[in-house]
Design an enzyme around this catalytic site. Sequence first.
Site, mmCIF file in Angstrom:
data_model
loop_
_atom_site.group_PDB
_atom_site.id
_atom_site.type_symbol
_atom_site.label_atom_id
_atom_site.label_comp_id
_atom_site.label_asym_id
_atom_site.label_seq_id
_atom_site.Cartn_x
_atom_site.Cartn_y
_atom_site.Cartn_z
ATOM 1 C CD GLU A 39 42.362 37.449 45.028
ATOM 2 O OE1 GLU A 39 43.591 37.402 45.206
ATOM 3 O OE2 GLU A 39 41.619 36.464 45.209
ATOM 4 C CG LEU A 82 47.945 45.848 54.195
ATOM 5 C CD1 LEU A 82 47.981 44.730 55.219
ATOM 6 C CD2 LEU A 82 46.519 46.073 53.707
ATOM 7 C CE1 TYR A 84 56.317 46.167 48.027
ATOM 8 C CE2 TYR A 84 55.030 44.231 48.583
ATOM 9 C CZ TYR A 84 56.237 44.814 48.235
ATOM 10 O OH TYR A 84 57.345 44.028 48.086
ATOM 11 C CE1 TYR A 122 46.429 35.214 42.137
ATOM 12 C CE2 TYR A 122 45.896 37.399 42.989
ATOM 13 C CZ TYR A 122 45.810 36.028 43.079
ATOM 14 O OH TYR A 122 45.064 35.457 44.071
ATOM 15 C CG ASP A 140 49.548 32.638 44.115
ATOM 16 O OD1 ASP A 140 49.593 31.496 43.619
ATOM 17 O OD2 ASP A 140 49.242 32.843 45.297
ATOM 18 C CB CYS A 194 52.228 22.515 48.698
ATOM 19 S SG CYS A 194 53.580 22.111 47.569
ATOM 20 C CB CYS A 210 53.492 15.444 44.338
ATOM 21 S SG CYS A 210 54.804 16.644 44.605
#
Length: 364
Positions: A39, A82, A84, A122, A140, A194, A210
């Site tokens: 995550e 990667l 961040y 999250y 998210d 989606c 939807c």
Amino acid sequence: MEATAAAAFRECLVRWYLEHRRKLPWRQTVDPFGIWVSEVMLQQTQVDTVIPYYRRFMARFPTVGRLAEADLQEVLKLWEGLGYYARARNLHRAARQLAADNHGILPDDVIALRRLAGIGRYIAAAVASIAFGRPHAVVDGNVKRVLARLSLINAPVNRADAYPLFEKEAQSLLDLKDPGRFNQAVMELGALVCRPKRPHCDACPVAAFCRAYLTGQVSTYPKRVCKPPIPTRAMAAGVIQRGGRVLILQIPLEGLLGGFWEFPGGAVEAGESSEASCIRHIRKKTGLSVDTCGHLGRIRHAYTHFKVLADLFIFRWRSGSVCLDDHLDHRWVGPEELTQYPLPKTHHKFMSLLVGQDFRIQRP
DNA sequence: CATCCGTGGTA
DNA sequence: TTACCAAGGAT
């Protein structure tokens, strides 16, 4: 959505998920630590990018304890590329918190999870639901996009004050039989069907629910507020040679690229040549005097909030010993040693410019 | 509240 | 080339 419709929606979505879900590495485990690491890596980062990093990371640090006892520099090196990097620093810090206070065991409730470094609303909901079956809906980017279309939510998804609305909607739809499975199903739907552009409504298992699809407005959802264009900064950096080695500096931990290593340099001011700017920054940040040997080239790079146009120069040490201004540490390194340190993407571009120079860089 | 924080993929 | 987007968190 009505209660009976919501039940049908859950059933259609979960059935689709069980058939079409991707076989991702972090779905082959029930280990809360593995779920947590996945995550963290998946924040603002696409699945295909994460997979090789995840495999390497879990092979090197299979448990909280193994991560806690590692040096931050090794963790950052594994995270290199990667982005961040506060994620890696926080994950390492949280592992040490857990090892010291909780025998390396991850708590199973969102309140305790959120006390850990780098765990926000999250990840707390994701770990609690996926690893421990707790009834918390995740929100998210995928979830907000799916819900905006499903329920014609007009609140812009990139506005902070819209969050409670999406959270309330997600929580009302959550499948309490298996919250973790439901959360992953919504996100998988957002990733595979989606999608932001060209969604596969023809293949959508919940198209019948939807409101955007049923009213022909899919392409106008989700709503989003415009952001101003990002500026470009002129920068200059210098490779300072001395006796076959070059100087690198360690960046302070708090800000951009904290803990990484860089060549000395900085922003080019208006009316200043990039070479003069570079020499000025070198003197201020290292205390050294240098002689110019040449201009190695120019690279472009885009960060989240600004773009960089950076000139790279090569210098020879003339006089002085290193006296740092803001940086944490410094090293004089040879070509083979340089790539042992975590280096930003800009510096990998710099190293391409160094190929063919006297100072040869080894490819990782 | 908005802003800062990396990088790669995509239209 | 630009702009947007991607399993967000800290401040």
